[in-house]
Scaffold this motif. Structure first.
Motif, mmCIF file in Angstrom:
data_model
loop_
_atom_site.group_PDB
_atom_site.id
_atom_site.type_symbol
_atom_site.label_atom_id
_atom_site.label_comp_id
_atom_site.label_asym_id
_atom_site.label_seq_id
_atom_site.Cartn_x
_atom_site.Cartn_y
_atom_site.Cartn_z
ATOM 1 N N VAL A 25 0.840 -1.206 0.000
ATOM 2 C CA VAL A 25 0.000 0.000 0.000
ATOM 3 C C VAL A 25 0.874 1.255 0.000
ATOM 4 C CG1 VAL A 25 -1.657 1.357 1.353
ATOM 5 C CG2 VAL A 25 -2.005 -1.097 1.058
ATOM 6 N N SER A 34 -0.905 9.453 -3.637
ATOM 7 C CA SER A 34 -2.318 9.448 -3.265
ATOM 8 C C SER A 34 -2.494 9.692 -1.769
ATOM 9 C CB SER A 34 -2.972 8.115 -3.652
ATOM 10 O OG SER A 34 -4.288 8.060 -3.153
ATOM 11 N N LEU A 37 -5.386 7.385 -0.385
ATOM 12 C CA LEU A 37 -4.992 6.009 -0.056
ATOM 13 C C LEU A 37 -4.193 5.989 1.250
ATOM 14 C CD1 LEU A 37 -4.881 3.019 -0.710
ATOM 15 C CD2 LEU A 37 -2.903 3.479 -2.190
#
Length: 156
Positions: A25, A34, A37
């Motif tokens: 991730v 991001s 995220l």
């Protein structure tokens, strides 16, 4: 005053599995910048740190899809570890993820990049080598607190 009841411990393979997912991730965050995220990852860290590893999403995935069906082959862990150090590490990850997400989402991508990179390095070390930086910091703090409280009763 009685001591709090401690759980017998956790399977150390669970946090290491979670570190692999976290590493992926955070790599995606580093590649895409991001902030959203990273904010989701911050929530996942928060659950592990403040609610408990039993309720953390990655821990649930480990118990449901890996430990339960594979446990017959792997068997139980050779030893359990205390939950407090990995929970502390989740709290450190949460702090870095919040700083990084705020950085990315407010246009301070350098802050986001640096905070995410620190969290990525820590997650990767845990995933690849089983070395939990946050856990080590927790243990150092515990030693310092224990030493400083025992020194208070000593007079020169």
């Amino acid at each position: 005053m009685s001591e709090p009841v401690q759980s017998p411990g956790i399977d150390p393979r669970g946090p290491r599995f979670a570190a692999w997912i976290t590493t992926v991730v955070l790599a995606v965050v580093l590649l895409t910048s991001s902030g959203w995220l990273l904010a989701v990852q911050a929530v996942i860290f928060a659950v592990g740190a403040f609610v408990g590893l039993k309720y953390a999403p990655y821990g649930f995935l480990y118990r449901t899809f890996l430990r339960a069906p594979v446990n017959r082959r792997w068997g139980p862990p050779s030893e359990l570890e205390a939950e407090a150090p990995p929970r502390f590490a989740q709290g450190v990850g949460f702090a870095f993820a919040v700083v990084g997400a705020v950085g990315y989402l407010s246009g301070g991508w350098v802050v986001g990049l640096i905070a995410t990179a620190f969290a990525f390095i820590a997650a990767f070390l845990n995933a690849a080598f089983g070395y939990c930086l946050g856990c080590q910091v927790y243990l150092l703090i515990q030693r310092f607190v224990k030493r400083s409280t025992s020194d208070k009763g000593v007079t020169a």
